[in-house]
Design an enzyme around this catalytic site. Structure first.
Site, PDB file in Angstrom:
ATOM      1  N   LYS A  78       0.471 -13.064 -24.780  1.00 24.08           N
ATOM      2  CA  LYS A  78      -0.919 -13.344 -25.184  1.00 24.08           C
ATOM      3  C   LYS A  78      -1.815 -12.221 -24.675  1.00 24.08           C
ATOM      4  O   LYS A  78      -2.357 -12.288 -23.579  1.00 24.08           O
ATOM      5  CB  LYS A  78      -1.326 -14.706 -24.612  1.00 24.08           C
ATOM      6  CG  LYS A  78      -2.475 -15.355 -25.359  1.00 24.08           C
ATOM      7  CD  LYS A  78      -2.529 -16.823 -25.064  1.00 24.08           C
ATOM      8  CE  LYS A  78      -3.766 -17.500 -25.562  1.00 24.08           C
ATOM      9  NZ  LYS A  78      -4.015 -17.401 -27.001  1.00 24.08           N
ATOM     10  N   ARG A 136       2.479 -18.334 -18.116  1.00 20.29           N
ATOM     11  CA  ARG A 136       2.509 -17.546 -19.358  1.00 20.29           C
ATOM     12  C   ARG A 136       1.701 -16.260 -19.183  1.00 20.29           C
ATOM     13  O   ARG A 136       2.091 -15.199 -19.664  1.00 20.29           O
ATOM     14  CB  ARG A 136       1.980 -18.373 -20.536  1.00 20.29           C
ATOM     15  CG  ARG A 136       2.139 -17.649 -21.864  1.00 20.29           C
ATOM     16  CD  ARG A 136       1.877 -18.536 -23.061  1.00 20.29           C
ATOM     17  NE  ARG A 136       0.480 -18.931 -23.150  1.00 20.29           N
ATOM     18  CZ  ARG A 136       0.001 -19.814 -24.034  1.00 20.29           C
ATOM     19  NH1 ARG A 136       0.825 -20.399 -24.886  1.00 20.29           N
ATOM     20  NH2 ARG A 136      -1.278 -20.123 -24.052  1.00 20.29           N
ATOM     21  N   TYR A 138      -4.895 -12.750 -21.787  1.00 19.78           N
ATOM     22  CA  TYR A 138      -5.827 -13.876 -21.615  1.00 19.78           C
ATOM     23  C   TYR A 138      -5.130 -15.208 -21.790  1.00 19.78           C
ATOM     24  O   TYR A 138      -4.006 -15.273 -22.283  1.00 19.78           O
ATOM     25  CB  TYR A 138      -7.029 -13.736 -22.558  1.00 19.78           C
ATOM     26  CG  TYR A 138      -6.839 -14.240 -23.966  1.00 19.78           C
ATOM     27  CD1 TYR A 138      -6.191 -13.478 -24.932  1.00 19.78           C
ATOM     28  CD2 TYR A 138      -7.328 -15.489 -24.348  1.00 19.78           C
ATOM     29  CE1 TYR A 138      -6.046 -13.942 -26.229  1.00 19.78           C
ATOM     30  CE2 TYR A 138      -7.181 -15.957 -25.648  1.00 19.78           C
ATOM     31  CZ  TYR A 138      -6.544 -15.185 -26.577  1.00 19.78           C
ATOM     32  OH  TYR A 138      -6.403 -15.641 -27.855  1.00 19.78           O
ATOM     33  N   GLU A 185       2.927 -18.625 -37.608  1.00 20.20           N
ATOM     34  CA  GLU A 185       1.929 -19.510 -37.001  1.00 20.20           C
ATOM     35  C   GLU A 185       0.578 -19.249 -37.639  1.00 20.20           C
ATOM     36  O   GLU A 185       0.423 -18.334 -38.456  1.00 20.20           O
ATOM     37  CB  GLU A 185       1.874 -19.278 -35.483  1.00 20.20           C
ATOM     38  CG  GLU A 185       1.552 -17.840 -35.101  1.00 20.20           C
ATOM     39  CD  GLU A 185       1.654 -17.565 -33.605  1.00 20.20           C
ATOM     40  OE1 GLU A 185       1.672 -18.497 -32.797  1.00 20.20           O
ATOM     41  OE2 GLU A 185       1.693 -16.364 -33.258  1.00 20.20           O
TER      42      GLU A 185
HETATM   43  N1  PDD Z   1      -4.858 -19.951 -28.847  1.00 21.60           N
HETATM   44  N2  PDD Z   1      -0.579 -19.187 -31.400  1.00 21.60           N
HETATM   45  C1  PDD Z   1      -1.569 -18.318 -31.131  1.00 21.60           C
HETATM   46  C2  PDD Z   1      -1.562 -17.001 -31.826  1.00 21.60           C
HETATM   47  C3  PDD Z   1      -2.581 -18.660 -30.214  1.00 21.60           C
HETATM   48  O1  PDD Z   1      -3.568 -17.785 -29.935  1.00 21.60           O
HETATM   49  C4  PDD Z   1      -2.550 -19.935 -29.594  1.00 21.60           C
HETATM   50  C5  PDD Z   1      -3.581 -20.334 -28.582  1.00 21.60           C
HETATM   51  C6  PDD Z   1      -1.508 -20.807 -29.913  1.00 21.60           C
HETATM   52  C7  PDD Z   1      -1.384 -22.162 -29.276  1.00 21.60           C
HETATM   53  O2  PDD Z   1      -1.047 -22.052 -27.900  1.00 21.60           O
HETATM   54  P1  PDD Z   1      -1.469 -23.145 -26.834  1.00 21.60           P
HETATM   55  O3  PDD Z   1      -0.886 -24.433 -27.288  1.00 21.60           O
HETATM   56  O4  PDD Z   1      -0.866 -22.659 -25.567  1.00 21.60           O
HETATM   57  O5  PDD Z   1      -2.979 -23.184 -26.813  1.00 21.60           O
HETATM   58  C8  PDD Z   1      -0.540 -20.399 -30.811  1.00 21.60           C
HETATM   59  C9  PDD Z   1      -5.912 -20.259 -27.900  1.00 21.60           C
HETATM   60  C10 PDD Z   1      -6.279 -21.685 -27.862  1.00 21.60           C
HETATM   61  C11 PDD Z   1      -7.086 -19.368 -28.235  1.00 21.60           C
HETATM   62  O6  PDD Z   1      -6.844 -18.198 -28.363  1.00 21.60           O
HETATM   63  O7  PDD Z   1      -8.185 -19.836 -28.363  1.00 21.60           O
END
Ligand code: PDD
Length: 291
Positions: free
Chosen positions: A151, A52, A33, A184
């Protein structure tokens, strides 16, 4: 405020939108996703998110059913149907319907779901006061199991982490890797600032390479701010002047408390605020076509 769902090119209301209970995305978290948002109605960094997702899909041996052009078209069509001022966009591609066993060989057709809803962002107070994180006991998956760099819809690791964080009264959890280094937060990347240097766990620590992370690190470097991507010990938080997290939906959000102790002076830091300003300008640049 309208939510609309596009399932395999059909735009439906939330009440009409259904996916089979035999879908392996539902049964086993066997899916990939992406989450993105619009800025002035235009999906922000859509190419990067699709790239990605392609990598994530490839890593789990899933063939994406649409070309980039088809994703662009379907996403834009669904945003138009939602007719929101700004949209939250979630794209999910599942392994599809198959037999009730984990072997995906019975799944012949992936399901593609695009959720669109109104995006209004997080409350101003969180940016003004910063958030409160705790280091949770749930460790981030090791790269050799479910690689955090891809992801997938298998987020149980992060679900357990945020449950633990909430139980301890925090906004969110901060996860360590198997070696005990910082990784993270549950849906965002993490950063410390010390002596005007930004420090963030390197990709090798086992994190998602956030799209926002990429933008923020580039903005910092362009503005002469020193950046270190490396292994960071949790004790370094106590010595830090500032901390913040980043994600698509949050942008840059200050972290002012960690494990019940103030980070720096317990207020959003100067460099964090500077980056928030630079990031806002970057989003505004979209009007002039600089995506
Ligand atoms: N989450 N780390 C994790 C585990 C994440 O699920 C996300 C993003 C990020 C930040 O990635 P980005 O800058 O590409 O949004 C880091 C999204 C927003 C979500 O699952 O809602």
């Amino acid at each position: 405020m309208t939510t609309v769902i596009n399932i395999n090119r059909e735009i439906l209301s939330p009440e009409e939108a259904n996916i089979s209970v035999f879908d392996h995305g539902f049964l086993f978290g066997d899916s990939v996703y992406e989450v993105l948002i619009t800025c002035h109605g235009i999906p922000f960094k859509i190419k990067e998110h699709l790239q990605r997702m392609s990598v994530s899909a490839e890593e789990i041996g899933l063939k994406l059913p649409y070309t980039y052009e088809e994703f662009f078209r379907e996403i834009n069509r669904t945003i138009a149907a939602g007719n929101n001022r700004e949209s939250y966009i979630r794209i999910v591609v599942t392994r599809g319907v198959g037999e009730i066993n984990i072997d995906p060989s019975s799944c012949l057709k992936p399901n593609t779901i695009i959720y669109i809803s109104e995006f209004s962002g997080y409350s101003e107070g969180l940016y003004k006061d910063g958030i409160n994180l705790v280091i949770v006991s749930t460790r981030r998956n090791i790269k050799e199991s479910i690689n955090p760099g891809i992801k997938t819809g298998n987020y149980l690791n992060n679900v357990l982490a945020i449950m633990e964080a909430k139980k301890r009264g925090a906004t969110d959890g901060l996860m360590l890797n198997a070696e005990g280094y910082l990784t993270e937060s549950t849906t965002s990347n993490f950063y410390l600032v010390k002596d005007r240097v930004i420090m963030t766990p390197s990709l090798e620590c086992g994190i998602l390479g956030g799209i926002t992370r990429g933008i923020v690190l580039e903005l910092a470097r362009e503005n002469g701010i020193h950046v270190e991507e490396r292994m960071i010990r949790p004790e370094e938080i106590r010595e830090a002047d500032e901390a913040f997290i980043t994600s698509t939906t949050r942008g840059i959000m200050p972290v002012t408390i960690c494990d019940d102790s103030k980070v720096g002076d317990g207020r959003p830091g100067g460099l964090t605020k500077k980056l928030i300003g630079l990031y806002k300008n970057k989003l505004e640049d979209m009007i002039s076509g600089d995506l």
